[in-house]
Design a protein around this motif. Structure first.
Motif, PDB file in Angstrom:
ATOM      1  N   THR A   1       1.625   7.378   6.013  1.00  0.00           N
ATOM      2  CA  THR A   1       1.758   8.776   5.606  1.00  0.00           C
ATOM      3  C   THR A   1       3.215   9.218   5.666  1.00  0.00           C
ATOM      4  OG1 THR A   1       1.326   9.563   7.873  1.00  0.00           O
ATOM      5  CG2 THR A   1      -0.560   9.410   6.375  1.00  0.00           C
ATOM      6  N   ARG A   2       3.532  10.204   4.839  1.00  0.00           N
ATOM      7  CA  ARG A   2       4.896  10.736   4.786  1.00  0.00           C
ATOM      8  C   ARG A   2       4.808  12.230   4.539  1.00  0.00           C
ATOM      9  NH1 ARG A   2       8.086  11.351   0.127  1.00  0.00           N
ATOM     10  NH2 ARG A   2       6.472  10.186  -0.980  1.00  0.00           N
ATOM     11  N   VAL A   3       5.370  13.030   5.448  1.00  0.00           N
ATOM     12  CA  VAL A   3       5.383  14.476   5.280  1.00  0.00           C
ATOM     13  C   VAL A   3       6.475  14.854   4.292  1.00  0.00           C
ATOM     14  CG1 VAL A   3       5.563  16.710   6.432  1.00  0.00           C
ATOM     15  CG2 VAL A   3       4.576  14.760   7.659  1.00  0.00           C
TER      16      VAL A   3
ATOM     17  N   ALA B   1       3.596  13.160  14.195  1.00  0.00           N
ATOM     18  CA  ALA B   1       2.549  12.136  14.141  1.00  0.00           C
ATOM     19  C   ALA B   1       2.385  11.573  12.733  1.00  0.00           C
ATOM     20  CB  ALA B   1       1.221  12.714  14.630  1.00  0.00           C
ATOM     21  N   PHE B   2       2.365  12.421  11.717  1.00  0.00           N
ATOM     22  CA  PHE B   2       2.274  11.915  10.345  1.00  0.00           C
ATOM     23  C   PHE B   2       3.533  11.133   9.963  1.00  0.00           C
ATOM     24  CE2 PHE B   2      -1.017  15.303   9.537  1.00  0.00           C
ATOM     25  CZ  PHE B   2      -2.021  14.439   9.110  1.00  0.00           C
ATOM     26  N   THR B   3       4.675  11.572  10.456  1.00  0.00           N
ATOM     27  CA  THR B   3       5.927  10.861  10.167  1.00  0.00           C
ATOM     28  C   THR B   3       5.909   9.459  10.765  1.00  0.00           C
ATOM     29  OG1 THR B   3       7.173  12.940  10.065  1.00  0.00           O
ATOM     30  CG2 THR B   3       8.439  10.926  10.476  1.00  0.00           C
ATOM     31  N   ASN B   4       5.307   9.333  11.948  1.00  0.00           N
ATOM     32  CA  ASN B   4       5.291   8.046  12.645  1.00  0.00           C
ATOM     33  C   ASN B   4       4.153   7.130  12.209  1.00  0.00           C
ATOM     34  OD1 ASN B   4       7.549   8.726  14.201  1.00  0.00           O
ATOM     35  ND2 ASN B   4       6.307   9.704  15.783  1.00  0.00           N
ATOM     36  N   HIS B   5       3.249   7.627  11.384  1.00  0.00           N
ATOM     37  CA  HIS B   5       2.161   6.780  10.902  1.00  0.00           C
ATOM     38  C   HIS B   5       2.671   5.937   9.729  1.00  0.00           C
ATOM     39  CE1 HIS B   5      -1.654   5.562   9.038  1.00  0.00           C
ATOM     40  NE2 HIS B   5      -2.196   5.786  10.225  1.00  0.00           N
TER      41      HIS B   5
ATOM     42  N   MET C   1       0.847  -1.193   0.000  1.00  0.00           N
ATOM     43  CA  MET C   1       0.000   0.000   0.000  1.00  0.00           C
ATOM     44  C   MET C   1       0.884   1.246   0.000  1.00  0.00           C
ATOM     45  SD  MET C   1      -3.026   1.062   2.684  1.00  0.00           S
ATOM     46  CE  MET C   1      -3.906  -0.465   2.308  1.00  0.00           C
ATOM     47  N   ARG C   2       0.608   2.180  -0.902  1.00  0.00           N
ATOM     48  CA  ARG C   2       1.473   3.347  -1.023  1.00  0.00           C
ATOM     49  C   ARG C   2       1.280   4.317   0.143  1.00  0.00           C
ATOM     50  NH1 ARG C   2      -0.274   8.294  -2.824  1.00  0.00           N
ATOM     51  NH2 ARG C   2      -2.497   8.487  -3.334  1.00  0.00           N
ATOM     52  N   GLU C   3       2.322   5.069   0.428  1.00  0.00           N
ATOM     53  CA  GLU C   3       2.250   6.110   1.441  1.00  0.00           C
ATOM     54  C   GLU C   3       1.516   7.319   0.889  1.00  0.00           C
ATOM     55  OE1 GLU C   3       6.165   5.747   4.243  1.00  0.00           O
ATOM     56  OE2 GLU C   3       6.431   6.666   2.275  1.00  0.00           O
TER      57      GLU C   3
END
Length: 336
Positions: A29-31, A22-26, A1-3
Motif C-alpha cells: 500500500t502507498r498513501v 502503517a499504510f506507508t510501512n505495508h 504486484m502493484r501497490e
C-alpha cells in the motif's frame, strides 16, 4: 504486484500517528492523499507526509484512482464518506464506531456487500497478543463450559470536543469504548446476546454519558461490562470463569489457571526465566495499531472481504449500543 493507492480522510492524531505510518510501512500500500476540512491542518500534514491534500472526500476521489479509503473522522461523517468510497469502488477501513446508529450501519454494510469491496471496522483489542492468545484458549475449550465474563474498561476523557456532542459522536462512553469489547465478545460467542440490564450516568457536566454499565446474556452465559471516562492511565481488564479454569487479561498481562495448572504471559509471551522470586519475560515490540491496519491491507490486496471485523460486525455492535440507549431512554438519540 502493484501497490494499492490509499487516501486517508481526516488528518488528526489517529491518521498521523497510526493510519498513515502503517499504510506507508505495508509492502502493498502507498498513501497518496489526505482529505481534511481544516485548511491549516490539511496543509501541514500534506507537507509533512509528502501527500496531496484535499478539502473533502469528493475532491480526493475525483483527483485520484484510489484503491483504499481510510476513515479517521468523527462518527457523524462516517456514513457519507463510506458510501462515497464504496461508490468509487474503494475498499474501506473505518474507525469505530462504524456509524451513529445501527440503521446507518446496516445501510453501509449492505452497500459494501453489494459492491463486493473489502471493509473493516477499526477495533483494536483483538490485535493485542494477549487477546489473541486468550481467544485461542477459549476456542479450544480449555476453560470448559463458560460460567461468566466481566469486563472493566476505563479510560481518560477524550481531549477532542466532538466526543461530547451527541450529534457528532452518536453517544458518550458507551459508543466510544464498548465497541472494542463487544467485538471480542462476538468473536468468543459468535452470536447476538440479550441485553438484560443497562445504566448510564453523568459523572461530569458533559453532553453525553461518561459512565455506563450493562449486563448481557450470551445463550445463558452472563456478561457484565462497565466503562467510564475517568482521570486514569486507562484499564481494560477481562475476567473469564469456566468450569475447568479461569483467565484474566488486558493488553499487558494474561494469567489464569486450567485444571489446577497456573500460567502467565506478558504481551502474549511466556516467561524466559522463572526462578520463583522473579519472573523475566522477553522484550516485546507489540504494535496492535499497525497489526490491525496491516491485516486489513492484506485482505484488500488479496480481494478477500472476510476481514476480522467487516462492516457487518459494526452493525451487530451498533445494535447493542442502540439497545442500551433505548433502555436508558437518553434524550439525545441520533436520528436513524
Amino acid at each position: 504486484m502493484r501497490e494499492l493507492a490509499v487516501g486517508v480522510v481526516g488528518a488528526g492524531w489517529m491518521a498521523t500517528d497510526y493510519h498513515i505510518p502503517a499504510f506507508t510501512n505495508h509492502p502493498q500500500t502507498r498513501v497518496v492523499a489526505v482529505a481534511e476540512r481544516d485548511a491549516d491542518r490539511r496543509q501541514a500534514v500534506a507537507a509533512e507526509q509528502s501527500l496531496q491534500g484535499y478539502p473533502d472526500t469528493a475532491a480526493m476521489l475525483s483527483a485520484h484512482d484510489l484503491d483504499i479509503v481510510s476513515i479517521c473522522t468523527p462518527p457523524s461523517t462516517h456514513e457519507e464518506i463510506f458510501l462515497d468510497a464504496v461508490e468509487a469502488g474503494c475498499h474501506v477501513l473505518c474507525e469505530k464506531p462504524l456509524a451513529l446508529t445501527a440503521a446507518s450501519a446496516r445501510r453501509m454494510a449492505t452497500v459494501a456487500e453489494d459492491a463486493g469491496v473489502v471493509t473493516q471496522v477499526g477495533y483494536l483489542h483483538r490485535y493485542y497478543r494477549n487477546y489473541e492468545r486468550a481467544m485461542k484458549l477459549l476456542a479450544n475449550g480449555l476453560l470448559g463450559e463458560l460460567v461468566e465474563v466481566s469486563v472493566a474498561h476505563h479510560s481518560a476523557p477524550p481531549s477532542v470536543g466532538w466526543y461530547y456532542d451527541p450529534a457528532l459522536s452518536g453517544g458518550g462512553v458507551a459508543r466510544d469504548l464498548f465497541p472494542h469489547t463487544l467485538d471480542v465478545l462476538f468473536e468468543v460467542f459468535d452470536e447476538a446476546p440479550e441485553l438484560t440490564a443497562a445504566n448510564v450516568r453523568h459523572l461530569r457536566d458533559r453532553g453525553v454519558e461518561d459512565a455506563a454499565r450493562v449486563s448481557l446474556d450470551f445463550d445463558g452465559v452472563p456478561v457484565d461490562l462497565s466503562t467510564t471516562w475517568t482521570q486514569t492511565e486507562g484499564v481494560s481488564r477481562v475476567l473469564v470463569v469456566g468450569t475447568d479454569g479461569w483467565l484474566e487479561f488486558d493488553s499487558m498481562t494474561l494469567q489464569g489457571d486450567v485444571h489446577g495448572r497456573p500460567f502467565e504471559f506478558q504481551q502474549g509471551e511466556s516467561a524466559m526465566v522463572d526462578i520463583g522470586v522473579a519472573t523475566l519475560f522477553p522484550a516485546n515490540d507489540e504494535d496492535a495499531h499497525s497489526a490491525r491496519i496491516h491485516d486489513f491491507a492484506d485482505h484488500a490486496a488479496g480481494g478477500d472481504p472476510e476481514t476480522a471485523a467487516p462492516a457487518r460486525r459494526g452493525v451487530a455492535v451498533a445494535e447493542i449500543i442502540d439497545a442500551v440507549y433505548d433502555r436508558c431512554d437518553v434524550g439525545w438519540r441520533a436520528e436513524a
